[in-house]
Write a protein that holds these residues in place. Structure first.
Motif, mmCIF file in Angstrom:
data_model
loop_
_atom_site.group_PDB
_atom_site.id
_atom_site.type_symbol
_atom_site.label_atom_id
_atom_site.label_comp_id
_atom_site.label_asym_id
_atom_site.label_seq_id
_atom_site.Cartn_x
_atom_site.Cartn_y
_atom_site.Cartn_z
ATOM 1 N N ARG A 83 49.846 33.768 55.550
ATOM 2 C CA ARG A 83 48.509 34.073 55.028
ATOM 3 C C ARG A 83 48.275 35.575 54.917
ATOM 4 N NH1 ARG A 83 44.526 29.601 57.785
ATOM 5 N NH2 ARG A 83 45.206 27.888 56.488
ATOM 6 N N ASP A 84 48.843 36.336 55.831
ATOM 7 C CA ASP A 84 48.669 37.791 55.756
ATOM 8 C C ASP A 84 49.335 38.360 54.508
ATOM 9 O OD1 ASP A 84 47.205 37.879 58.097
ATOM 10 O OD2 ASP A 84 48.948 38.295 59.362
ATOM 11 N N ALA A 85 50.508 37.835 54.165
ATOM 12 C CA ALA A 85 51.207 38.300 52.962
ATOM 13 C C ALA A 85 50.418 37.924 51.706
ATOM 14 C CB ALA A 85 52.613 37.712 52.904
ATOM 15 N N VAL A 86 49.860 36.721 51.697
ATOM 16 C CA VAL A 86 49.056 36.288 50.556
ATOM 17 C C VAL A 86 47.815 37.168 50.440
ATOM 18 C CG1 VAL A 86 47.624 34.414 49.636
ATOM 19 C CG2 VAL A 86 49.882 33.914 50.574
ATOM 20 N N ALA A 87 47.157 37.426 51.561
ATOM 21 C CA ALA A 87 45.956 38.262 51.543
ATOM 22 C C ALA A 87 46.261 39.666 51.043
ATOM 23 C CB ALA A 87 45.333 38.317 52.940
ATOM 24 N N GLU A 88 47.401 40.196 51.446
ATOM 25 C CA GLU A 88 47.801 41.539 51.010
ATOM 26 C C GLU A 88 48.035 41.572 49.496
ATOM 27 O OE1 GLU A 88 51.657 44.324 51.702
ATOM 28 O OE2 GLU A 88 50.741 43.466 53.513
ATOM 29 N N GLU A 89 48.756 40.597 48.988
ATOM 30 C CA GLU A 89 49.019 40.531 47.547
ATOM 31 C C GLU A 89 47.731 40.261 46.761
ATOM 32 O OE1 GLU A 89 51.815 41.276 45.769
ATOM 33 O OE2 GLU A 89 52.468 41.981 47.738
ATOM 34 N N LEU A 90 46.867 39.435 47.313
ATOM 35 C CA LEU A 90 45.597 39.129 46.659
ATOM 36 C C LEU A 90 44.733 40.377 46.558
ATOM 37 C CD1 LEU A 90 43.659 37.038 45.457
ATOM 38 C CD2 LEU A 90 42.943 36.491 47.797
ATOM 39 N N GLU A 91 44.709 41.173 47.600
ATOM 40 C CA GLU A 91 43.941 42.412 47.565
ATOM 41 C C GLU A 91 44.492 43.362 46.501
ATOM 42 O OE1 GLU A 91 42.475 46.001 50.506
ATOM 43 O OE2 GLU A 91 42.987 44.060 51.364
ATOM 44 N N LYS A 92 45.796 43.471 46.405
ATOM 45 C CA LYS A 92 46.413 44.315 45.369
ATOM 46 C C LYS A 92 46.028 43.811 43.980
ATOM 47 C CE LYS A 92 50.557 45.515 48.001
ATOM 48 N NZ LYS A 92 52.010 45.305 48.082
ATOM 49 N N TYR A 93 46.103 42.485 43.797
ATOM 50 C CA TYR A 93 45.739 41.891 42.512
ATOM 51 C C TYR A 93 44.291 42.217 42.167
ATOM 52 C CZ TYR A 93 44.019 38.468 39.196
ATOM 53 O OH TYR A 93 43.397 37.886 38.126
ATOM 54 N N CYS A 94 43.401 42.028 43.122
ATOM 55 C CA CYS A 94 41.976 42.249 42.875
ATOM 56 C C CYS A 94 41.696 43.699 42.501
ATOM 57 C CB CYS A 94 41.159 41.832 44.090
ATOM 58 S SG CYS A 94 41.125 40.043 44.363
ATOM 59 N N LYS A 95 42.267 44.629 43.244
ATOM 60 C CA LYS A 95 42.069 46.042 42.916
ATOM 61 C C LYS A 95 42.596 46.360 41.524
ATOM 62 C CE LYS A 95 42.046 47.943 47.570
ATOM 63 N NZ LYS A 95 42.716 48.833 48.520
ATOM 64 N N ASN A 96 43.755 45.807 41.195
ATOM 65 C CA ASN A 96 44.382 46.071 39.906
ATOM 66 C C ASN A 96 43.553 45.483 38.758
ATOM 67 O OD1 ASN A 96 46.463 47.086 38.232
ATOM 68 N ND2 ASN A 96 47.348 45.049 38.117
ATOM 69 N N ILE A 97 43.093 44.256 38.899
ATOM 70 C CA ILE A 97 42.350 43.624 37.814
ATOM 71 C C ILE A 97 40.999 44.314 37.599
ATOM 72 C CG2 ILE A 97 41.165 41.781 39.110
ATOM 73 C CD1 ILE A 97 42.860 41.402 35.686
ATOM 74 N N ILE A 98 40.393 44.802 38.660
ATOM 75 C CA ILE A 98 39.131 45.532 38.519
ATOM 76 C C ILE A 98 39.377 46.867 37.820
ATOM 77 C CG2 ILE A 98 37.307 46.736 39.809
ATOM 78 C CD1 ILE A 98 37.429 44.334 41.790
ATOM 79 N N LYS A 99 40.486 47.508 38.150
ATOM 80 C CA LYS A 99 40.824 48.778 37.507
ATOM 81 C C LYS A 99 41.102 48.576 36.018
ATOM 82 C CE LYS A 99 44.034 52.639 37.916
ATOM 83 N NZ LYS A 99 45.190 53.169 38.653
ATOM 84 N N LYS A 100 41.840 47.520 35.675
ATOM 85 C CA LYS A 100 42.202 47.261 34.282
ATOM 86 C C LYS A 100 41.027 46.772 33.447
ATOM 87 C CE LYS A 100 47.079 46.184 34.746
ATOM 88 N NZ LYS A 100 48.109 45.137 34.559
ATOM 89 N N SER A 101 40.128 46.026 34.062
ATOM 90 C CA SER A 101 39.014 45.435 33.332
ATOM 91 C C SER A 101 37.715 45.624 34.109
ATOM 92 C CB SER A 101 39.280 43.949 33.093
ATOM 93 O OG SER A 101 38.210 43.359 32.415
ATOM 94 N N PRO A 102 37.100 46.806 33.999
ATOM 95 C CA PRO A 102 35.888 47.080 34.770
ATOM 96 C C PRO A 102 34.736 46.103 34.500
ATOM 97 C CG PRO A 102 36.704 49.089 33.730
ATOM 98 C CD PRO A 102 37.511 47.954 33.200
#
Length: 72
Positions: free
Chosen positions: A2-21
């Motif tokens: 779950r920690d690995a999933v949470a880490e990857e999910l956080e990266k995804y979320c930051k990236n998608i917000i950056k790409k599509s404000p």
């Protein structure tokens, strides 16, 4: 795991917000919701991500929060 999933999910979320404000925060929220419903993250991770979700957009926005580029 779950920690690995949470880490990857956080990266995804930051990236998608950056790409599509405009739509990124909604996609990030949906991803976090899905991960919790699918039991990929626990309740603590879910709550932590949701609390971060509201500030990720501001962290990534160099204009200080105003999408027009002005700090006023």
């Amino acid at each position: 795991m779950r920690d690995a999933v949470a880490e990857e999910l956080e990266k995804y979320c930051k990236n998608i917000i950056k790409k599509s404000p405009e739509n990124g925060p909604d996609w990030a929220f949906g991803a976090v919701e899905f991960a919790r419903i699918a039991n990929l993250i626990d309740l603590g991770q879910y709550m932590d991500m949701l609390s971060k979700c509201t500030c990720w957009e501001k962290e990534e926005d160099p204009s200080g929060g105003n999408r027009m580029g002005s700090r006023n």
